[in-house]
Design a protein around this motif. Structure first.
Motif, short mmCIF file in Angstrom:
data_model
loop_
_atom_site.label_atom_id
_atom_site.label_comp_id
_atom_site.label_asym_id
_atom_site.label_seq_id
_atom_site.Cartn_x
_atom_site.Cartn_y
_atom_site.Cartn_z
N LEU A 16 0.84 -1.21 0.00
CA LEU A 16 0.00 0.00 0.00
C LEU A 16 0.87 1.25 0.00
O LEU A 16 0.58 2.23 -0.70
N GLY A 23 -5.83 1.93 2.89
CA GLY A 23 -6.76 0.81 3.04
C GLY A 23 -7.46 0.86 4.38
O GLY A 23 -7.22 1.75 5.21
N THR A 24 -8.31 -0.13 4.59
CA THR A 24 -9.08 -0.25 5.83
C THR A 24 -8.89 -1.66 6.37
O THR A 24 -9.03 -2.63 5.62
N HIS A 47 -3.74 4.39 7.65
CA HIS A 47 -4.89 3.58 7.24
C HIS A 47 -5.95 3.62 8.32
O HIS A 47 -5.70 4.01 9.46
N LEU A 184 -8.13 4.68 -4.74
CA LEU A 184 -8.25 3.75 -3.62
C LEU A 184 -8.06 4.51 -2.32
O LEU A 184 -6.99 5.07 -2.08
N ALA A 186 -9.17 4.91 2.08
CA ALA A 186 -9.62 4.25 3.30
C ALA A 186 -11.07 4.63 3.59
O ALA A 186 -11.52 5.72 3.24
#
Length: 200
Positions: A16, A23-24, A47, A184, A186
């Motif tokens: 990432l 991201g999550t 994140h 992309l 979170a």
């Protein structure tokens, strides 16, 4: 990413970071110093961390509304203690409507929303969480097929020690999503959830 943190977490975070995307991570139990450090690493990298479950034991979690709330509270406090972050979002084990919570999901959802939490289901999945994990190329195909006409995607993937194929697939999933025009990001409580349709 559900079910972390795990030995795969540092690898996922590195990928990432390499692509500059967020991201999550919906995390579970694992009250060890190593797991807490991985949670801190997730937060430090920018994140989102959310509650998935403490026990991840479906019959136990969904035995009653009280059982769900107790399990949730245990994981919530573990995350808060480890990271200093009070998680605001969560994902139901198995999704908000599943084979184990038919008698309780409406009441659980009502109570969790009343408490100010936001939950997220998904509208696409890599298919990595099966007994025999598919090859990385199959995971990429699952994640990227039929993106045309889709404006928002919440992609379900897993962060678990045995899912090395998911880590291998991640760069191609990121690149393919970006090529298709997606950014992309979170999840945050401000992001409109994707949730399953409730059975009538």
């Amino acid at each position: 990413f559900d079910d972390g943190p795990s030995a795969r977490t540092p690898e996922v975070l590195e990928i990432l970071e390499r692509y500059g995307v967020k991201g999550t991570f919906f995390v579970v139990g694992k009250d060890t110093e190593q797991a807490k450090q991985w949670m801190r690493d997730i937060v430090a990298a920018g994140h989102t961390i959310g509650v998935h479950s403490y026990s991840h034991d479906y019959p136990k979690v969904y035995a009653s509304v009280e059982a769900f709330l107790n399990d949730f509270a245990q994981e919530y406090h573990l995350i808060l203690e480890a990271t200093g972050v009070a998680p605001q979002i969560f994902r139901f084990p198995g999704g908000s409507v599943n084979a184990y919570n038919g008698a309780t999901y409406r009441e659980i959802i009502s109570e969790m929303v009343r408490r100010g939490f936001v939950y997220y289901d998904w509208n696409r999945q890599t298919g990595d969480a099966v007994k025999k994990t598919p090859s990385s190329s199959v995971l990429v195909k699952n994640a990227l097929s039929k993106l045309e006409g889709t404006s928002r995607v919440i992609l379900l993937a897993h962060d678990s020690k045995r899912y090395t194929n998911m880590v291998q697939a991640l760069p191609s999933i990121i690149e393919g999503s970006q090529t298709a025009g997606f950014s992309l990001e979170a999840l945050t409580p401000e992001v409109r959830p994707i949730i399953f349709d409730y059975p009538g």
